[in-house]
Design an enzyme around this catalytic site. Structure first.
Site, mmCIF file in Angstrom:
data_model
loop_
_atom_site.group_PDB
_atom_site.id
_atom_site.type_symbol
_atom_site.label_atom_id
_atom_site.label_comp_id
_atom_site.label_asym_id
_atom_site.label_seq_id
_atom_site.Cartn_x
_atom_site.Cartn_y
_atom_site.Cartn_z
ATOM 1 N N CYS A 130 19.931 4.493 -7.817
ATOM 2 C CA CYS A 130 20.863 4.401 -8.804
ATOM 3 C C CYS A 130 20.409 3.903 -10.398
ATOM 4 O O CYS A 130 20.955 3.901 -11.275
ATOM 5 C CB CYS A 130 22.270 3.822 -8.483
ATOM 6 S SG CYS A 130 22.907 4.638 -7.014
ATOM 7 N N HIS A 269 26.284 1.210 -14.354
ATOM 8 C CA HIS A 269 26.263 2.057 -13.263
ATOM 9 C C HIS A 269 27.496 2.180 -12.647
ATOM 10 O O HIS A 269 28.273 1.046 -12.362
ATOM 11 C CB HIS A 269 25.242 1.859 -12.087
ATOM 12 C CG HIS A 269 25.369 2.543 -11.175
ATOM 13 N ND1 HIS A 269 25.562 3.937 -10.941
ATOM 14 C CD2 HIS A 269 25.195 2.272 -9.591
ATOM 15 C CE1 HIS A 269 25.752 4.439 -9.687
ATOM 16 N NE2 HIS A 269 25.569 3.399 -8.962
ATOM 17 N N ASN A 299 30.463 7.625 -7.809
ATOM 18 C CA ASN A 299 29.182 7.218 -7.962
ATOM 19 C C ASN A 299 28.181 8.564 -8.101
ATOM 20 O O ASN A 299 28.057 9.118 -7.222
ATOM 21 C CB ASN A 299 28.884 6.332 -6.882
ATOM 22 C CG ASN A 299 27.294 5.695 -6.594
ATOM 23 O OD1 ASN A 299 26.392 6.120 -7.779
ATOM 24 N ND2 ASN A 299 27.075 4.698 -6.016
HETATM 25 O O1 UT7 Z 1 25.147 3.150 -6.158
HETATM 26 C C1 UT7 Z 1 24.105 2.151 -5.286
HETATM 27 C C2 UT7 Z 1 24.792 1.039 -5.086
HETATM 28 N N1 UT7 Z 1 25.972 1.380 -4.322
HETATM 29 C C3 UT7 Z 1 27.018 0.389 -4.508
HETATM 30 O O2 UT7 Z 1 27.109 -0.294 -5.515
HETATM 31 C C4 UT7 Z 1 28.286 0.301 -3.282
HETATM 32 C C5 UT7 Z 1 28.552 -0.890 -3.015
HETATM 33 N N2 UT7 Z 1 29.570 -1.127 -2.044
HETATM 34 C C6 UT7 Z 1 30.967 -0.813 -2.292
HETATM 35 O O3 UT7 Z 1 31.128 -0.189 -3.266
HETATM 36 C C7 UT7 Z 1 31.708 -1.382 -1.055
HETATM 37 O O4 UT7 Z 1 31.227 -2.123 -0.238
HETATM 38 C C8 UT7 Z 1 32.628 -0.237 -0.466
HETATM 39 C C9 UT7 Z 1 33.544 0.408 -1.420
HETATM 40 C C10 UT7 Z 1 31.597 0.674 0.008
HETATM 41 C C11 UT7 Z 1 33.406 -0.785 0.689
HETATM 42 O O5 UT7 Z 1 34.163 -1.697 0.183
HETATM 43 P P1 UT7 Z 1 34.512 -3.191 0.962
HETATM 44 O O6 UT7 Z 1 35.445 -3.832 0.278
HETATM 45 O O7 UT7 Z 1 32.819 -3.824 1.042
HETATM 46 O O8 UT7 Z 1 34.856 -2.785 2.495
HETATM 47 P P2 UT7 Z 1 33.959 -3.007 3.784
HETATM 48 O O9 UT7 Z 1 32.809 -2.069 3.864
HETATM 49 O O10 UT7 Z 1 33.790 -4.565 3.979
HETATM 50 O O11 UT7 Z 1 34.938 -2.354 4.938
HETATM 51 C C12 UT7 Z 1 36.450 -3.125 4.933
HETATM 52 C C13 UT7 Z 1 37.224 -2.380 5.880
HETATM 53 C C14 UT7 Z 1 36.484 -1.926 7.142
HETATM 54 O O12 UT7 Z 1 37.467 -1.981 8.254
HETATM 55 P P3 UT7 Z 1 37.449 -3.402 9.372
HETATM 56 O O13 UT7 Z 1 36.128 -3.578 9.704
HETATM 57 O O14 UT7 Z 1 37.649 -4.572 8.093
HETATM 58 O O15 UT7 Z 1 38.527 -3.114 10.366
HETATM 59 C C15 UT7 Z 1 35.972 -0.297 6.964
HETATM 60 O O16 UT7 Z 1 35.795 0.115 8.290
HETATM 61 O O17 UT7 Z 1 37.449 -1.041 5.438
HETATM 62 C C16 UT7 Z 1 37.013 0.078 6.391
HETATM 63 N N3 UT7 Z 1 36.866 1.160 5.686
HETATM 64 C C17 UT7 Z 1 37.779 2.149 5.242
HETATM 65 N N4 UT7 Z 1 39.061 2.219 5.297
HETATM 66 C C18 UT7 Z 1 39.609 3.271 4.999
HETATM 67 C C19 UT7 Z 1 35.481 1.544 5.084
HETATM 68 N N5 UT7 Z 1 35.679 2.781 4.413
HETATM 69 C C20 UT7 Z 1 37.032 3.144 4.462
HETATM 70 C C21 UT7 Z 1 37.705 4.246 3.896
HETATM 71 N N6 UT7 Z 1 39.065 4.437 4.202
HETATM 72 N N7 UT7 Z 1 37.264 5.065 3.301
#
Ligand code: UT7
Length: 342
Positions: A130, A269, A299
């Site tokens: 990215c 980004h 993204n």
């Molecule tokens: O472009 C290159 C660089 N990429 C990025 O910059 C992306 C960076 N990361 C992010 O933007 C975020 O980490 C995400 C949006 C991908 C995820 O957000 P988060 O606040 O870090 O959530 P998490 O991965 O810690 O997940 C929290 C919870 C999990 O459930 P449990 O384990 O707490 O029960 C996930 O399983 O949210 C759950 N989860 C979802 N729930 C509903 C993960 N994806 C989803 C979803 N819908 N789509």
């Protein structure tokens, strides 16, 4: 250093009065088909509320099957060339930043070169996740600084939907397709003031495409195991993205010899509004100076910064002399920041 460059340019017969590099025109191309959060609710176990609050994304664009990265790159390029009043025959270099080239080879840059009929240009791709657009910007500027080029076309273009696993709710809600392009030209007045890049390959497995390269070539097994789709450990990437974009932005601001309060527009980004918010707060930039369109495109990797720039231009958010801060972070890990006087 400058005098050395001027002497070299004299030797090459290049006009010596023009010693800076400016963004002379911008353009974008996004596919018309919209995939909304409501559509995704029908595909995986997610909700519009979760996606909006965790990412800021409301919808993203998805290319129809007959459209690939070079098609969008070409369209965005035509618009950027028109905005810059540059003919394809005048382009010296074409650089396409992408992680989703039409083919592994030849480069998408060469496909764009052919479509444009830019006969004089040499062309290649840059793969820097990215942060690819900022890597391409630095490379393009270096060609002009060295006297090897007067006009460089830089494109960030992606068809991420082709490598997105629409069964994986942790990634499929994030990505979209599109392209953005800029034309770089030598200028008498300052344009790009600084570009600082970084990389850390130690963390490569936190964000990668497992198969399709020489490590795991395509096979029945690789397809069955869904190895041709993006794998990402989102929360780890999130933390690293905030730290790296803050640090590289501070470095770029310092190198440009300005202070953060001089920034008129912060174009990051567009991965997640929470990442942009965190970086903004750390840099003490007021919210009204941040440009965001992650809600409409998600993204788009290498394409996100040039798409955002083009929209900022079209929305009249930039006046001559304004200072822009760019920042990006992605797979590799790679990151970068740039300060540009508009
Ligand atoms: O472009 C290159 C660089 N990429 C990025 O910059 C992306 C960076 N990361 C992010 O933007 C975020 O980490 C995400 C949006 C991908 C995820 O957000 P988060 O606040 O870090 O959530 P998490 O991965 O810690 O997940 C929290 C919870 C999990 O459930 P449990 O384990 O707490 O029960 C996930 O399983 O949210 C759950 N989860 C979802 N729930 C509903 C993960 N994806 C989803 C979803 N819908 N789509």
């Amino acid at each position: 250093m400058l005098s050395l460059i001027i002497s070299l340019q004299k030797l090459k017969g290049v006009s010596v009065a023009l010693s800076y590099v400016k963004i002379a025109g911008t353009g974008l191309s996004t596919p018309p088909r919209i995939l909304s959060n409501a559509d995704l609710e029908k595909m995986v176990d997610t909700s519009d509320e979760w996606i909006r609050t965790r990412t800021g994304i409301v919808e993203r664009r998805i290319a129809d099957p007959e459209i690939s990265t070079s098609d969008m790159a070409y369209e965005a390029s035509l618009k950027a060339l028109e905005a810059a009043s540059v003919e394809p025959k005048d382009i010296d270099v074409i650089i396409v930043a992408t992680v989703t080239p039409d083919h592994l080879f030849p480069s998408t840059g060469c496909l764009v070169q052919s479509r444009l009929g830019a006969k004089k240009a040499f062309a290649f791709d840059i793969l820097a996740g990215c942060a690819g657009f900022l890597y391409a910007l630095k490379t393009g500027k270096a060609f002009i600084d060295s006297g090897d080029a007067e006009t460089v076309l830089i494109v960030g273009a992606e068809t991420l939907s082709r490598i997105t696993d629409f069964q994986d709710r942790t990634t499929c809600i994030l990505f979209g397709d599109g392209a953005g392009a800029v034309v770089l030209r030598r200028s008498e007045t300052p344009g790009i003031l600084s570009i600082c890049l970084g990389a850390n390959g130690d963390n490569w497995e936190l964000l990668y495409l497992p198969a399709g390269g020489s490590r795991i070539p395509a096979s029945e097994e690789s397809v069955k195991k869904r190895l041709h789709f993006i794998r990402m450990k989102g929360s780890e990437v999130f933390r690293e993205a905030v730290k790296a974009m803050e640090a590289s932005s501070i470095e770029a601001i310092k190198k440009a010899n300005i202070t953060p309060d001089k920034i008129d527009l912060f174009i990051s980004h567009q991965a997640n509004y929470r990442i942009m918010e965190a970086v903004r707060k750390r840099l003490n930039i007021p919210p009204e100076k941040v440009f965001m369109n992650v809600d409409r495109y998600g993204n788009t990797s290498s394409a996100s910064v040039p798409i955002a720039l083009d929209e900022a231009v079209k929305e009249g958010k930039l006046r001559q002399g304004n200072i822009i801060l760019f920042a990006a972070f992605g797979a590799g890990f790679t990151w970068g920041s740039a300060v540009v006087r508009w």
